[in-house]
Design a protein around this motif. Structure first.
Motif, mmCIF file in Angstrom:
data_model
loop_
_atom_site.group_PDB
_atom_site.id
_atom_site.type_symbol
_atom_site.label_atom_id
_atom_site.label_comp_id
_atom_site.label_asym_id
_atom_site.label_seq_id
_atom_site.Cartn_x
_atom_site.Cartn_y
_atom_site.Cartn_z
ATOM 1 N N THR A 166 -89.123 1.354 43.832
ATOM 2 C CA THR A 166 -90.540 1.274 44.123
ATOM 3 C C THR A 166 -91.315 2.224 43.220
ATOM 4 O O THR A 166 -90.749 3.163 42.639
ATOM 5 N N TYR A 167 -92.644 1.959 43.101
ATOM 6 C CA TYR A 167 -93.502 2.748 42.232
ATOM 7 C C TYR A 167 -94.805 3.102 42.950
ATOM 8 O O TYR A 167 -95.401 2.252 43.616
ATOM 9 N N ASP A 221 -95.863 -1.197 43.513
ATOM 10 C CA ASP A 221 -94.738 -2.100 43.284
ATOM 11 C C ASP A 221 -93.606 -1.679 44.208
ATOM 12 O O ASP A 221 -93.133 -0.559 44.109
ATOM 13 N N LYS A 222 -93.216 -2.569 45.097
ATOM 14 C CA LYS A 222 -92.063 -2.298 45.956
ATOM 15 C C LYS A 222 -91.067 -3.431 45.867
ATOM 16 O O LYS A 222 -90.296 -3.681 46.798
ATOM 17 N N SER A 223 -91.076 -4.086 44.738
ATOM 18 C CA SER A 223 -90.247 -5.269 44.558
ATOM 19 C C SER A 223 -88.752 -4.969 44.574
ATOM 20 O O SER A 223 -87.945 -5.867 44.800
ATOM 21 N N ASP A 270 -95.739 -4.014 30.739
ATOM 22 C CA ASP A 270 -95.743 -3.465 32.087
ATOM 23 C C ASP A 270 -96.621 -2.217 32.099
ATOM 24 O O ASP A 270 -96.310 -1.236 31.455
ATOM 25 N N LYS A 315 -91.726 0.456 34.845
ATOM 26 C CA LYS A 315 -90.443 0.652 35.496
ATOM 27 C C LYS A 315 -89.326 0.350 34.496
ATOM 28 O O LYS A 315 -89.440 -0.515 33.646
#
Lengths: 114, 115
Positions: free
Chosen positions: A47-48, A56-58, B98, B102
């Motif tokens: 997550t971010y 983002d928790k993908s 992005d 990430k």
């Protein structure tokens, strides 16, 4: 200045227990990432956060995993009803915003679920 | 699907010998590329990175890496290894598009240095 710190460094939990893992990022770093590193594998994104917003928790593997960063600094990763497959090292990283900025990693928390 | 492959799980090298660690990626466009090192009980430390421009990049601790677009590779090299280079090495990629970056890591290569 200090780097990214994580606590506890080691955690042993019985299957079914809830755990909370803490990350203290570098002061002023807006971006915060959580990664999971299983034994013998590379880290995988969970997550971010940008400040307090979870953008983002993908990568969270199930709804038992929950992360928060309420004041935009310290973050906590919580795992409910731990399972053996949750055993891993959980890494936290922080950076200035932007995809070109270096992510600085903490030493990780090694979670063992018995 | 996007992927990062480190073909060598384990490499043994003599102290003073050269070292090359392989990394191949599969991405739609040229990603940002990184090499990290992880010593036991330590966090990941960035060795070097590639965004664009000169395809040979220099990093810390005497490491360098070369980006080869035609081979989708970003191999890490060191001319003469020291015992302190024994560690696990990870190649990582990030999509340039992005906005928060990430990382996707390979499975790692464990390097053992013998006297």
């Amino acid at each position: 200045g200090a780097g990214v710190s994580q606590s506890p460094r080691y955690k042993v939990a019985k299957r079914g227990q809830d755990v909370a893992l803490r990350c203290d990022p570098i002061s002023g770093h807006v971006s915060l990432f959580w990664y999971q590193q299983a034994l013998g594998q590379g880290p995988e994104f969970l997550t971010y956060f940008q400040n307090e917003a979870q953008l983002d928790k993908s990568g969270l593997p199930s709804d038992r995993f929950f992360a928060e960063r309420p004041e935009g600094s310290v973050s906590t990763l919580k795992i409910q009803r731990t399972q053996q497959e949750d055993s891993a090292v959980y890494l936290c990283a922080s950076s200035r915003p932007g995809s070109r900025n270096e992510q600085f990693f903490g030493p990780g928390t090694r979670l063992t679920v018995l | 699907a996007q992927s990062v492959t480190q073909p060598d799980i384990h490499i043994t090298v003599s102290e003073g010998a050269s070292l090359e660690l392989r990394c191949n990626y599969s991405y739609g466009a040229t990603p940002y590329l990184f090499w990290y090192v992880q010593s036991p009980g330590q966090g990941l430390q960035l060795l070097l990175k590639y965004f664009s421009g000169d395809t040979l990049v220099q990093g810390i601790k005497g490491f360098e890496a070369e980006f080869k677009r035609s081979q989708s590779s970003f191999n890490l090299r060191k001319p003469s290894v020291h015992w302190s280079d024994a560690a696990e090495y990870f190649c990582a990629v990030r999509r340039g598009t992005d906005s928060w970056g990430k990382l996707q890591f390979g499975a790692g290569t464990q390097v053992v240095v013998t006297p």
